[in-house]
Design a protein around this motif. Structure first.
Motif, PDB file in Angstrom:
ATOM      1  N   ASP A  31      -1.344   4.437  37.663  1.00 50.21           N
ATOM      2  CA  ASP A  31      -0.635   3.921  36.695  1.00 50.21           C
ATOM      3  C   ASP A  31       0.664   3.577  36.005  1.00 50.21           C
ATOM      4  OD1 ASP A  31      -0.579   3.246  33.913  1.00 50.21           O
ATOM      5  OD2 ASP A  31      -1.813   4.175  33.218  1.00 50.21           O
ATOM      6  N   TRP A  32       1.356   2.698  35.978  1.00 56.48           N
ATOM      7  CA  TRP A  32       2.802   2.210  36.552  1.00 56.48           C
ATOM      8  C   TRP A  32       3.624   3.045  35.376  1.00 56.48           C
ATOM      9  CZ3 TRP A  32       5.022   0.362  32.712  1.00 56.48           C
ATOM     10  CH2 TRP A  32       3.944  -1.396  31.758  1.00 56.48           C
ATOM     11  N   ARG A  33       2.857   3.097  33.854  1.00 56.18           N
ATOM     12  CA  ARG A  33       3.147   3.906  33.172  1.00 56.18           C
ATOM     13  C   ARG A  33       3.522   5.813  33.294  1.00 56.18           C
ATOM     14  NH1 ARG A  33      -1.342   3.004  28.694  1.00 56.18           N
ATOM     15  NH2 ARG A  33      -2.377   3.275  30.417  1.00 56.18           N
ATOM     16  N   PHE A  34       2.477   6.067  33.714  1.00 56.65           N
ATOM     17  CA  PHE A  34       2.033   7.638  33.943  1.00 56.65           C
ATOM     18  C   PHE A  34       2.922   7.777  35.512  1.00 56.65           C
ATOM     19  CE2 PHE A  34       1.309  11.170  36.307  1.00 56.65           C
ATOM     20  CZ  PHE A  34       0.706  11.098  35.715  1.00 56.65           C
ATOM     21  N   GLU A  35       3.360   6.785  35.670  1.00 57.88           N
ATOM     22  CA  GLU A  35       4.791   7.297  37.032  1.00 57.88           C
ATOM     23  C   GLU A  35       6.032   7.123  36.343  1.00 57.88           C
ATOM     24  OE1 GLU A  35       3.680   8.134  39.311  1.00 57.88           O
ATOM     25  OE2 GLU A  35       1.908   6.900  40.306  1.00 57.88           O
ATOM     26  N   VAL A  36       6.069   6.360  35.292  1.00 57.09           N
ATOM     27  CA  VAL A  36       7.934   6.799  34.770  1.00 57.09           C
ATOM     28  C   VAL A  36       7.963   7.566  34.232  1.00 57.09           C
ATOM     29  CG1 VAL A  36       8.750   5.359  32.509  1.00 57.09           C
ATOM     30  CG2 VAL A  36       7.957   3.806  34.197  1.00 57.09           C
ATOM     31  N   LEU A  37       6.682   7.650  33.091  1.00 59.43           N
ATOM     32  CA  LEU A  37       6.898   9.531  32.558  1.00 59.43           C
ATOM     33  C   LEU A  37       6.956  10.661  34.110  1.00 59.43           C
ATOM     34  CD1 LEU A  37       3.591   9.272  29.992  1.00 59.43           C
ATOM     35  CD2 LEU A  37       6.606   9.070  29.717  1.00 59.43           C
ATOM     36  N   GLU A  87      -5.667  -2.166  45.478  1.00 57.36           N
ATOM     37  CA  GLU A  87      -5.250  -3.651  44.093  1.00 57.36           C
ATOM     38  C   GLU A  87      -5.242  -2.973  42.796  1.00 57.36           C
ATOM     39  OE1 GLU A  87      -5.584  -7.128  44.867  1.00 57.36           O
ATOM     40  OE2 GLU A  87      -4.914  -6.370  46.932  1.00 57.36           O
ATOM     41  N   ARG A  88      -6.453  -1.327  42.658  1.00 56.04           N
ATOM     42  CA  ARG A  88      -6.680  -1.247  41.408  1.00 56.04           C
ATOM     43  C   ARG A  88      -5.542  -0.877  40.451  1.00 56.04           C
ATOM     44  NH1 ARG A  88      -9.117   4.753  41.623  1.00 56.04           N
ATOM     45  NH2 ARG A  88      -7.920   4.079  43.918  1.00 56.04           N
ATOM     46  N   TRP A  89      -4.698  -0.319  41.308  1.00 58.48           N
ATOM     47  CA  TRP A  89      -2.703  -0.357  40.699  1.00 58.48           C
ATOM     48  C   TRP A  89      -1.921  -0.936  40.248  1.00 58.48           C
ATOM     49  CZ3 TRP A  89      -4.904   3.149  37.068  1.00 58.48           C
ATOM     50  CH2 TRP A  89      -6.037   4.113  37.181  1.00 58.48           C
ATOM     51  N   GLN A  90      -2.337  -2.278  41.413  1.00 62.86           N
ATOM     52  CA  GLN A  90      -0.635  -3.040  41.746  1.00 62.86           C
ATOM     53  C   GLN A  90      -0.273  -3.511  40.227  1.00 62.86           C
ATOM     54  OE1 GLN A  90      -2.562  -6.780  42.780  1.00 62.86           O
ATOM     55  NE2 GLN A  90      -1.417  -6.546  44.619  1.00 62.86           N
ATOM     56  N   VAL A  91       1.278  -3.030  40.105  1.00 63.07           N
ATOM     57  CA  VAL A  91       1.769  -3.821  39.703  1.00 63.07           C
ATOM     58  C   VAL A  91       2.770  -4.954  38.874  1.00 63.07           C
ATOM     59  CG1 VAL A  91       4.405  -2.979  38.180  1.00 63.07           C
ATOM     60  CG2 VAL A  91       2.967  -1.482  39.722  1.00 63.07           C
ATOM     61  N   THR A  92       2.275  -6.230  38.139  1.00 58.86           N
ATOM     62  CA  THR A  92       2.688  -7.373  38.059  1.00 58.86           C
ATOM     63  C   THR A  92       3.832  -7.678  37.828  1.00 58.86           C
ATOM     64  OG1 THR A  92       2.570  -7.682  35.083  1.00 58.86           O
ATOM     65  CG2 THR A  92      -0.116  -7.567  36.882  1.00 58.86           C
ATOM     66  N   ASP A  93       4.569  -8.949  37.489  1.00 62.39           N
ATOM     67  CA  ASP A  93       5.731  -9.033  37.756  1.00 62.39           C
ATOM     68  C   ASP A  93       6.307  -8.684  36.412  1.00 62.39           C
ATOM     69  OD1 ASP A  93       6.918  -9.934  40.315  1.00 62.39           O
ATOM     70  OD2 ASP A  93       6.635 -12.317  39.981  1.00 62.39           O
TER      71      ASP A  93
END
Ligand code: SAM
Ligand code: SF4
Length: 476
Positions: free
Chosen positions: A249-255, A290-296
């Motif tokens: 999850d991109w939001r988790f990685e930011v944290l 593909e599950r965690w692919q981050v859109t533009d």
């Protein structure tokens, strides 16, 4: 801990400071508009955000609040960094690798990969070619292998600094390689490295275990998470963190990135010099999940939120991203980009064509294949000042004593003049006529808005010297 790693090699007070359950508990909590605006105001006052405050920005997903976050990131970028963009290029030195990271073309299980390690002569040839295009800063990249010891990395760095070609020379060598132990970091520091980058890839423990098989060196989460603590302890106070977006999850990685930054700040009184946020790219023999692919759109949000969370940390956006994405994200707080990059070993001289391709010789596929000259021209046309400046690092202005952007007036006094003189060098020595034309205009416009006085006169003298004499590398 993996049997491959010696527990005693960890840093003093090493700890796993990523608490997955805590970070997850901060997400998916509805965000109050008033709280989001208070946090934005704190960031615009140039104060770093806590992990919990960052989560509030991540939870703000109404179009209105997202727009406010974008606008704030643009403003903060202008206030803190001005309009300079620092340019560099990667140099892949060796792709032997003992690890089997599921996302990487260099992983040991990819039998189709053509393995190669550049010899000293080959490194010099690559560097000559890069210098001949105008590069002054590069990052050396290695797989993880016993052959790429700290001594080997240090020798490679010295080799690179020794290359002189016409007026040019590489002035700063950053490193992206495997985690070292304390002695290893001391060894590379002595060779005069700039930033040592190590990306945690994903901060989420289960996702980390899924893509980095147990029993491999990289399979040890703590050895990697603790690596930059060891670097600081050993005198490398210029480090870069990063996450590979697309593994969780991109939001988790930011944290995770913000937690890492705050951990270094708390323990060493100095945060990371740079943050990288590569997005997963197709690579030879790699099946992307593909599950965690981050859109533009998500990518834009994460860059803007990172900008607001760590106002004084440099942000690097690589040519993994296509030109149009890079162009848009520059306004959100990116301070460094690579240009004219070749990922295949030997690629700067043994040119294949510059077409986008997934190839057995590359780690992953590039999104932006424009030349350095083209990127410089586009930056100038978009109102940025391309910079090759390396003055701070060479004058020892790094680490705790020196948070360049935190010092009032620093940009006007030092960064802008140094950016302009390195741009002038590029225009005189390497640029195409079209780039030189627009570059000279930008230099004149920048001079016109500079207050009159000694500093401006000194800069004008330096610019003139570059145009009329072979003198180079003039900085303040
Ligand atoms: N081998 C060292 C390591 O893993 O730390 C350093 C070099 S590795 C070649 C540099 C970075 O490339 C990795 O940290 C990872 O984030 C990134 N990378 C690997 N595979 C990628 C892919 N398919 N797309 C985008 N970035 C990738
Ligand atoms: Fe090796 Fe680094 Fe690629 Fe992992 S990311 S397979 S360690 S080169």
């Amino acid at each position: 801990m993996s049997p491959l790693i010696d527990m005693n090699s960890l840093s003093n007070l090493a700890c796993d400071f990523i608490d997955d359950a805590y970070l997850e508990s901060l997400l998916d909590v509805p965000a109050e508009a008033s709280e989001v605006r208070e946090i934005i105001a704190k960031s615009l006052a140039k104060q770093p955000l806590t992990v919990a405050e960052t989560a509030v920005l991540l939870n703000a997903d109404s179009p209105e609040l997202v727009e406010e976050i974008f606008a704030a990131a643009r403003q903060l970028k202008r206030d803190v960094y001005g309009n300079r963009i620092v340019l560099f290029a990667p140099l892949y030195v060796g792709n032997l690798c003992v690890n089997d990271c599921s996302y990487c073309g260099f992983r040991s299980g990819n039998k189709a990969a053509i393995r190669r390690t550049l010899s000293g002569t080959e490194v010099r040839a690559q560097v000559s070619a890069m210098v001949g295009k105008g590069h002054k800063r590069l990052i050396v990249v290695f797989g993880e292998h016993s052959r790429y010891s700290a001594d080997f990395i240090a020798d490679t760095v010295r080799e690179i600094y020794s290359v002189k070609d016409g007026h040019g020379q590489i002035r700063r060598v950053n490193v992206n390689a495997a985690p070292l132990d304390n002695q290893g970091f001391r060894t590379v520091k002595e060779a005069g490295i700039g930033t040592y980058q190590i990306f945690q890839e994903t901060y989420h423990h289960a996702a980390y275990a899924e893509v980095h098989p147990a029993g491999t060196r990289k399979g040890d989460y703590l050895w990697r998470l603790d690596a930059l603590d060891r670097a600081y302890e050993s005198g490398c106070d210029d480090v870069g963190i990063g996450a590979l977006f697309g593994l969780h999850d991109w939001r988790f990685e930011v944290l995770g990135l913000v937690s890492h930054s705050r951990h270094l700040m708390d323990k060493f009184n100095c945060g990371p010099h740079t943050i990288s946020f590569p997005r997963l790219r197709p690579a030879s023999g790699v099946q992307l999940d593909e599950r965690w692919q981050v859109t533009d759109d998500q990518f834009k949000r994460l860059v803007a939120i990172l900008r607001l969370s760590v106002p004084y940390t440099g942000m690097i956006l690589t040519a993994r991203e296509p030109a149009h994405v890079r162009q848009e994200l520059l306004g959100f707080g990116v301070s460094q980009i690579d240009a004219g990059s070749r990922l295949e070993l030997g690629g700067y001289t043994e040119a294949g064509d510059a077409q986008q391709q997934v190839c057995e010789r590359e780690q992953f596929e590039l999104g932006d294949v424009r030349s350095l000259d083209e990127v410089v021209r586009q930056l100038l046309a978009d109102g940025y000042i391309p910079s090759f400046c390396t003055a701070c690092y060479r004058l020892g202005r790094t680490g705790e004593q020196f948070m360049e952007f935190a010092i009032p007036g620093f940009i006007e006094r030092l960064c802008t003049p140094n950016a302009l003189s390195t741009l002038q060098e590029f225009l005189v020595d390497y640029a195409s006529p079209a780039t030189r034309r627009i570059g000279e205009q930008v230099i004149q416009q920048s001079l016109a808005v500079m207050p009159d006085g000694v500093r401006k006169e000194e800069l004008q003298r330096r610019l003139q010297r570059i145009i009329t004499t072979p003198d180079r590398d003039l900085y303040c």
